[in-house]
Every structure is written in structure tokens, then in C-alpha cells.
Write an enzyme that holds these catalytic residues in place. Structure first.
Site, PDB file in Angstrom:
ATOM      1  N   SER A 105       0.850  -1.244  -0.163  1.00 53.63           N
ATOM      2  CA  SER A 105       0.088  -0.162   0.063  1.00 53.63           C
ATOM      3  C   SER A 105       0.891   1.146  -0.091  1.00 53.63           C
ATOM      4  O   SER A 105       0.396   2.433  -0.387  1.00 53.63           O
ATOM      5  CB  SER A 105      -0.846  -0.142   1.184  1.00 53.63           C
ATOM      6  OG  SER A 105      -0.217  -0.432   2.483  1.00 53.63           O
ATOM      7  N   ASP A 410      -2.351   8.808   7.249  1.00 54.38           N
ATOM      8  CA  ASP A 410      -3.441   8.092   8.094  1.00 54.38           C
ATOM      9  C   ASP A 410      -2.634   7.115   9.135  1.00 54.38           C
ATOM     10  O   ASP A 410      -1.701   7.642   9.642  1.00 54.38           O
ATOM     11  CB  ASP A 410      -3.995   7.336   7.124  1.00 54.38           C
ATOM     12  CG  ASP A 410      -3.596   6.283   6.496  1.00 54.38           C
ATOM     13  OD1 ASP A 410      -2.366   5.994   6.834  1.00 54.38           O
ATOM     14  OD2 ASP A 410      -3.892   5.752   5.357  1.00 54.38           O
ATOM     15  N   HIS A 413       0.210   5.266   6.767  1.00 58.65           N
ATOM     16  CA  HIS A 413       0.922   5.743   5.672  1.00 58.65           C
ATOM     17  C   HIS A 413       1.444   7.177   5.695  1.00 58.65           C
ATOM     18  O   HIS A 413       0.730   7.890   6.353  1.00 58.65           O
ATOM     19  CB  HIS A 413      -0.157   5.511   4.283  1.00 58.65           C
ATOM     20  CG  HIS A 413      -0.669   4.266   4.079  1.00 58.65           C
ATOM     21  ND1 HIS A 413      -1.916   3.905   4.603  1.00 58.65           N
ATOM     22  CD2 HIS A 413      -0.142   3.069   3.703  1.00 58.65           C
ATOM     23  CE1 HIS A 413      -2.080   2.618   4.550  1.00 58.65           C
ATOM     24  NE2 HIS A 413      -1.362   1.955   3.862  1.00 58.65           N
TER      25      HIS A 413
END
Length: 446
Positions: A105, A410, A413
Site C-alpha cells: 500500500s 493516516d 501511511h
């Protein structure tokens, strides 16, 4: 299908124009000088010289216009140069013909969008600062590290931060594999998938994802298409030998496997040293497949200080600031083995592997955050609960307004601001500890 490899001749690159005096262009000040204070305009020449320093032809024209006192024409020239210096008008000087990306991600740019999974970011406020606006599947408020590495320019919003570096010089984002086909494959593809790991089972509690083995299968299919496009395996091998490959795997094998005993037994089956050994054993086999299918210039991105993410701080930090040493200690074991892995692969014919010390770079940014303009390092800009990290950013949740001051976007990340810092140091090392044996800029020149 193993591609035949022929060591390519040296790549001749055009000399890059420019100097150290790149600076953002204060358009309002320019209008003032040329509209309200024409008599002082000649004193503005030094500033214009600095701003135009990467446009040698423009300098010759500028000299003549000033000598002729043709200020309206000069103003028009500057406006034109502003337009052609924008992202839409940039003529990129590529340092390599193609760029292929594997990961999770941290660099996924939309491959998970069509999946039944919780590991997805195709909703606002993700992408709130992305060029053009709106979510794309990136787990960031804007750009990821690979976005920064591949493009030449990002417009005035980011000019002070990265425009002078130019990085790999692509004139558009590398597309997600889910969106790429045909001739577009020749310039590179992003195969990354959120929640992916080196181990097959990693991230399964989140739903759909493409583990590294699946990303390699997609790459093999892409190579078969490239063979057809270029005519034969030899041509495809020569093409791929000039490309940059970045591979960043392993974070989820710790966060969404080893340190998640409610779903996985690996934490009871392996000591941290044994788990790192097992990961590297599988990783070695997978990277050998990548090599067998043409990859020669490969940057292995080490794991960052994942024990410092807002989610881990919310779960295990007594004061919400101190990072989780148990996690970071395990990560160090894995990273140390990647250095030996690089040495091992560099004994293969034509191979140029390198290790990017993401842990050390992150640690430096964390310890010297104010130097980098980051004021909040232990909270997510968007999230819920302690450290904004107990639940990650929810659909249409209002994020913080000072996103450029946050290390994390967040619960897990980095923010775009942090990604720009990390990418620049991945590309061009700030210290010898940033990479081994070379940075990505050097890898591109081989």
C-alpha cells in the site's frame, strides 16, 4: 520463459541543463515589477536569470529583449515559459526507458480498486491533494514515493521540494497494472497491491490483495506481451535490462502477519531471527524469478520504522510517542539480511541490485522532523481514536488542514510531504548510509 540477456552498451543521455539556482516563481511579484514599476524592471534581470537558468535559449532571447526594452514582449515570453514549464507542457528527459514497481500500500496506485477488500483507498479524502484532485487508489493525500521518483515535474505546488531533482524524468505517472495494456507496458507498470506480502497468507484478513508471487505472475504476463510487441525475447531482454525496478515488500508480513496473533500463528512458530530468515529465503526465490524475466537494475526498498506508525503507537506506546521497539527490532533483522541479498544477486551476470535504507532515512526524518518542515510525527492527519491511528481514515472524513506538516497521512501511511522527502533520498542519497552500494540515480546511469 527465461529471457536471454545481452549486456547493453552504455546508454548515452543528453546533458541536463540547469544550475543550483532553481526557485519557485513568485508570479504576483513579477506582475508588480512589470506593470506598476517598469523603471525598476532591469534590476529584476538577475532574478529572471536565476529562474530561467535551465532555459539557455530563453536567456539569449531575454538578453536581446532587455537591450531593446521590449517589456511587453518579454512579459509574453515569460507567460509562455510558465505554460511550457507546467506539468502538461513539460518535455521530460528520461534517464531510463522504463520503470517497474512492486510493493504494497505504500506504492499501490489503484490495483486494489476493483477488489473485494478492506485494503482500498479509492474514496475521499484519499487523493485530496493529488494532481487533478480526487482518489486514485493511492494510500496518501497525494503522491507516493514512486510517483515522485518517476516524474520530471509536479507544478508550482511542489516546485521548491522536488522540481530541481527531475528524478527519473517520466512525463506521466507509471500506470497501475490493472489499467495498463499494449504499448504502455514498454514504459513500465506498477504491480503493487495494498496488504500484499512476501508470504502468500499475509493480509488475508483484509480480503483481496495480490501477494508478491501474484505480482510476479502479472509481470511475467506483461513480459510475454512485451516480447510480442518488440518481436522476440532478445529484444525484450535488452529493453528490460535498461529499466529500473523497485521492490518494497515485507511490511505487511510483520504488521499483518507476524505481529497479529489473532489471525496468524507465525509469531508463535518463529523467533524474530527465524522469521526474518524464512522471509528472506522466500524473497530470494521470488527475486530470482524477477531476474530470470529480465530485471537487471533492481532497488530493494528496506522496511521503515513501522513500529512508529500511528496505529502501532495507539496500540502499544505508553505515551503515544515512543515507537514500539519489539517491532522495529524485528524489522532491523530483516533489513540487515537484505544487504547480504544484494551482494548475492550482484554476483549474477549483468545484475545491479542495490538496497535503500528506508529505516535509516525514516529515523533521520523522525529525529530531525522540524528541519524537514514536519511538526506532527505521532498522529495521522486523518483517522480516528488515539493518535488518529486506532481506525484509519474513513470515507469523507475531514482531514487536518496543515497536511504538509504531518509525517503520517493516516494510521499507517506517510503523507505526501513525507513521501517527497523519502523519494528524494531514495533517488539521490543524502548520506552514505542511505543506500548500499548505490542510490537510484546512480543505478539509472549504469
Amino acid at each position: 520463459m527465461h529471457l536471454n540477456y545481452q549486456k547493453p552498451e552504455g546508454i548515452t543521455k543528453k546533458k541536463r541543463l540547469g544550475s543550483a539556482c532553481h526557485t519557485a516563481f513568485p508570479f504576483n511579484t513579477f506582475i508588480y515589477f512589470f506593470t506598476y514599476s517598469p523603471n525598476t524592471a532591469p534590476s529584476f534581470y538577475k532574478f529572471l536569470f536565476c529562474w530561467f537558468c535551465s532555459h539557455n535559449t530563453a536567456l539569449l532571447i531575454l538578453d536581446r529583449l532587455i537591450a531593446m526594452a521590449r517589456w511587453p514582449v518579454l512579459l509574453l515570453l515569460v507567460v509562455v515559459l510558465l505554460l511550457v514549464s507546467s506539468p502538461a507542457g513539460t518535455v521530460a528527459v528520461r534517464q531510463v526507458p522504463c520503470y517497474f514497481i512492486f510493493g504494497d500500500s505504500l506504492v499501490d496506485n489503484g490495483n486494489n480498486n476493483g477488489m473485494a477488500t478492506l485494503a482500498i483507498a479509492n474514496y475521499l479524502p484519499y487523493g485530496i491533494d493529488f494532481p487533478g484532485g480526487g482518489p486514485s487508489g493511492r494510500f496518501s493525500n497525494g503522491l507516493t514515493t514512486v510517483d515522485v521518483i518517476d516524474l520530471t515535474t509536479f507544478g508550482f505546488r511542489l516546485q521548491n521540494s522536488i522540481n530541481s531533482a527531475s528524478l527519473l524524468g517520466f512525463d506521466d505517472f507509471i500506470p497501475a497494472y490493472a489499467d495498463a495494456s499494449g504499448q504502455a507496458l514498454l514504459a513500465g507498470v506498477n504491480f503493487a497491491s495494498a496488504a500484499a506480502g512476501i508470504r502468500e497468507e499475509t493480509g488475508r484478513q483484509l480480503g483481496g490483495r495480490i501477494p508478491f508471487s501474484g505480482q510476479l505472475q502479472n509481470y511475467q504476463q506483461a513480459v510475454e506481451q512485451m516480447v510480442n510487441l518488440l518481436g522476440d525475447e532478445h529484444s525484450a531482454a535488452t529493453h528490460l535490462s535498461k529499466c529500473i525496478f523497485t521492490v518494497g515488500m515485507g511490511s505487511n508480513d510483520y504488521l499483518n502477519n507476524y505481529f497479529m496473533p489473532a489471525f496468524y500463528s507465525t509469531g508463535q512458530e518463529f523467533s524474530p531471527e527465524e522469521f526474518a530468515d524464512d522471509l528472506v529465503r522466500q524473497y530470494t526465490q521470488q527475486l530470482k524469478t524477477l531476474y530470470d524475466y529480465g530485471a537487471r537494475k533492481v532497488a530493494l526498498i528496506g522496511l521503515g520504522r513501522i513500529g512508529c506508525s500511528p496505529n502501532e503507537l495507539a496500540r502499544g506506546s505508553t505515551n503515544g510517542v515512543a515507537c514500539i521497539d519489539q517491532i522495529d527490532g524485528a524489522v532491523r533483522l530483516f533489513n540487515a539480511k537484505l544487504v547480504g541479498l544484494v551482494d548475492q544477486f550482484n554476483t549474477l551476470d549483468g545484475a545491479h541490485f542495490t538496497y535503500i535504507n528506508a529505516f535509516g532515512i525514516f529515523d533521520d526524518v523522525l529525529r530531525n522532523s522540524s528541519t524537514y518542515g514536519l511538526r506532527v510525527t505521532n498522529r495521522g492527519c486523518c483517522g480516528v481514536g488515539r493518535n488518529n491511528g486506532q481506525i484509519t481514515c474513513l470515507p469523507y472524513q475531514a482531514p487536518c488542514t496543515n497536511r504538509h506538516e504531518y509525517l503520517f497521512w493516516d494510521a499507517f501511511h506517510p503523507s505526501e510531504a513525507a513521501n517527497i522527502i523519502f523519494a528524494r533520498r531514495n533517488y539521490r542519497a543524502q548520506s552514505p548510509a542511505d543506500c548500499y552500494p548505490m542510490d537510484i540515480s546512480t543505478l539509472a546511469r549504469i
